[in-house]
Design an enzyme around this catalytic site. Structure first.
Site, PDB file in Angstrom:
ATOM      1  N   ASP A  11     -23.233   2.884   7.097  1.00  0.00           N
ATOM      2  CA  ASP A  11     -24.415   2.022   7.043  1.00  0.00           C
ATOM      3  C   ASP A  11     -24.036   0.753   6.277  1.00  0.00           C
ATOM      4  OD1 ASP A  11     -26.925   0.939   6.937  1.00  0.00           O
ATOM      5  OD2 ASP A  11     -27.898   2.711   6.068  1.00  0.00           O
ATOM      6  N   ASP A 105     -26.237  -1.896  12.581  1.00  0.00           N
ATOM      7  CA  ASP A 105     -25.431  -1.752  11.361  1.00  0.00           C
ATOM      8  C   ASP A 105     -25.265  -0.313  10.909  1.00  0.00           C
ATOM      9  OD1 ASP A 105     -28.099  -1.419  10.369  1.00  0.00           O
ATOM     10  OD2 ASP A 105     -27.337  -1.873   8.385  1.00  0.00           O
ATOM     11  N   GLU A 106     -25.447   0.625  11.817  1.00  0.00           N
ATOM     12  CA  GLU A 106     -25.454   2.022  11.404  1.00  0.00           C
ATOM     13  C   GLU A 106     -24.890   2.882  12.527  1.00  0.00           C
ATOM     14  OE1 GLU A 106     -28.864   4.937  10.044  1.00  0.00           O
ATOM     15  OE2 GLU A 106     -29.555   2.868  10.120  1.00  0.00           O
TER      16      GLU A 106
HETATM   17 MG   LIG Z   1     -27.981  -0.915   6.574  1.00  0.00          MG
END
Ligand SMILES: [Mg+2]
Length: 465
Positions: A11, A105-106
């Protein structure tokens, strides 16, 4: 479940805000907020400096401005976010073909399927854990080298625990949860830590006196099924014990995004149902935006008191991620469903997804501004009634500049818009590669030396040859 913690959850830390700080040297170490800046806008991401003031994602922007008036408030630059997301996802795919992105983003990665799979399979649990830690640190270092951005990584034997580990690792950290310790790690956590427990389920559990994961494990299978129904109750019970066999699904090119909620008592009141639908729509939109997408078909799912489940859908003219449009459509669909007798579960989803583009963002800004202009007009009193058709001169095209936007000036070079208003636009001339904060200059909004430009990569492109 596996004995080596070979599933990782990565993350990026405060991703949108971190990209802005990396792009704009003057904002490094300062509170930065990215999100919708119009009347009904919400925070998409706040930098860690802004979080100290209590800011968090999904907070109304007006409240964020009150809490932290000195932050830089920026409109998102999805082109830059997507470009950096692609670099990060590429680094993950070097580690394994099993990469499951959850948003820009993960992602989950199953290291057992990658080049180190055989070594992990042959390792003792202790050796395996050491190897996973080394691989994860190497990955984090590669991400910093390629983008200048930091990521937090959780490693565990399941997706459930890997995600919990990455939360514990934030920011810029690495946490490994030893296989076998799942239940003791989970025990003191609030029930909301488990996937599938939303606000409604949390409330139902709280009324039954269950607030921690340990309470759920102790309550046992029968009680949870009694409280939450068979499928949901069984799933929650397994998660509470740390059992999670869900595989990492590679390159999930999501075809739909949806959220749903089960109610402890059947809802029979139409107004209440419509309010729940609004909330579900808002949650669905947050997920949609987190995935960088928009969608064209809105789906409403209704499970009635007798467990009959209906879905209704409506296809819009174009893809949208507007919570009002999606909420209004879902409400319209609800009017077509017979709810006499009560409703046990509601779900709102969006399918026929499209990539969230800058155009969507502009459309959103335009809508917000149009709304504000119309409000102003209402106060002005009627302009002449239109009697006969007149030649109306075209409105002069006013160029719009938005905070955070990339621009270049013929004389001063690349920079970004700090703000604009009353016919002026303020630009800070700096790039991701500037060694110190750049100078600020103010221009007329129609200065013909100034034009919009694309986002620069966070690392200077390698020189060929
Ligand atoms: Mg994040």
């Amino acid at each position: 479940m596996r004995s080596v913690p070979s599933i990782i959850h990565l993350d990026m830390d405060a991703f949108f805000a971190a990209v802005e700080q990396a792009s704009k040297p003057s904002l490094r170490g300062k509170p930065v907020v990215v999100g919708g800046l119009g009347g009904r806008g919400v925070v998409a991401t706040a930098s860690y400096e802004a979080r100290k003031f209590g800011l968090h994602s999904a907070m109304p922007m007006a409240q964020a401005r009150r809490l932290c008036p000195n932050a830089a408030f920026l409109t998102g630059r999805f082109e830059a976010y997507r470009a950096n997301s692609e670099i990060v996802m590429g680094l993950l795919r070097e580690r394994s073909p099993l990469v499951e992105p959850l948003s820009l983003d993960e992602a989950f990665v199953d290291l057992e399927a990658g080049p180190y799979g055989p070594a992990l399979a042959a390792a003792t649990p202790a050796e395996g854990a050491q190897l996973v830690l080394a691989l994860a640190e190497d990955l984090r270092a590669d991400i910093v080298e390629r983008t200048g951005l930091t990521a937090s990584v959780g490693a565990a034997a399941s997706k459930l625990m890997a995600k919990i580990a990455s939360e514990q690792a934030k920011p810029d950290g690495l946490v490994l949860i030893e296989p076998g310790s799942e239940q003791s790690v989970l025990a003191p956590m609030p029930v909301r830590a488990l996937p599938g427990i939303g606000p409604a389920t949390e409330q139902a559990l709280r009324r039954a006196g269950l607030t921690t994961v340990a309470d759920l494990a102790e309550a046992g299978f029968e009680d949870l099924v009694g409280l939450l129904g068979k499928a949901h109750g069984a799933g929650v019970f397994q998660m509470a014990l740390g059992w999670d066999e869900r595989p990492v699904v590679p390159d999930r090119d999501a075809k739909s995004v949806s959220v749903e909620d089960t109610f402890e008592v059947d809802l029979a009141d139409r107004d209440r149902i419509l309010r729940e639908i609004d909330q579900l729509s808002a949650r669905c939109v947050r997920r949609l935006r987190a995935a960088g997408r928009s969608g064209r078909t809105v789906v409403l799912k209704v499970r009635r008191f007798d467990f009959s489940t209906l879905t209704r859908s409506e296809t819009l003219r174009g893809p949208t991620d507007d919570p009002e449009v999606i909420g209004a459509t879902a409400r319209r669909l609800a009017m077509q469903v017979d709810i006499t007798g009560g409703v046990r579960l509601l779900g709102v989803g969006v399918t026929q997804l499209a990539d969230y583009t800058q155009e969507d963002l502009f459309a959103q800004l335009e809508r917000e501004e149009r709304g504000e202009r119309e409000k102003e007009k209402e106060g002005e009193g009627d302009e002449a009634e239109v009697g006969e058709v007149e030649e109306v001169p075209a409105e002069p095209v006013v160029r719009r500049w938005w905070p955070g936007q990339d621009v270049t000036h013929r004389e001063y070079g690349p920079g970004w818009v700090q703000g604009s208003g009353v016919g002026r636009v303020t630009v800070r001339f700096e790039t991701p590669y500037s060694e110190r904060p750049g100078r600020v200059r103010t221009f007329s909004v129609d200065d013909d030396g100034l034009e919009a430009s694309g986002a620069l990569p966070l690392r200077p492109p390698a020189v060929e040859g």
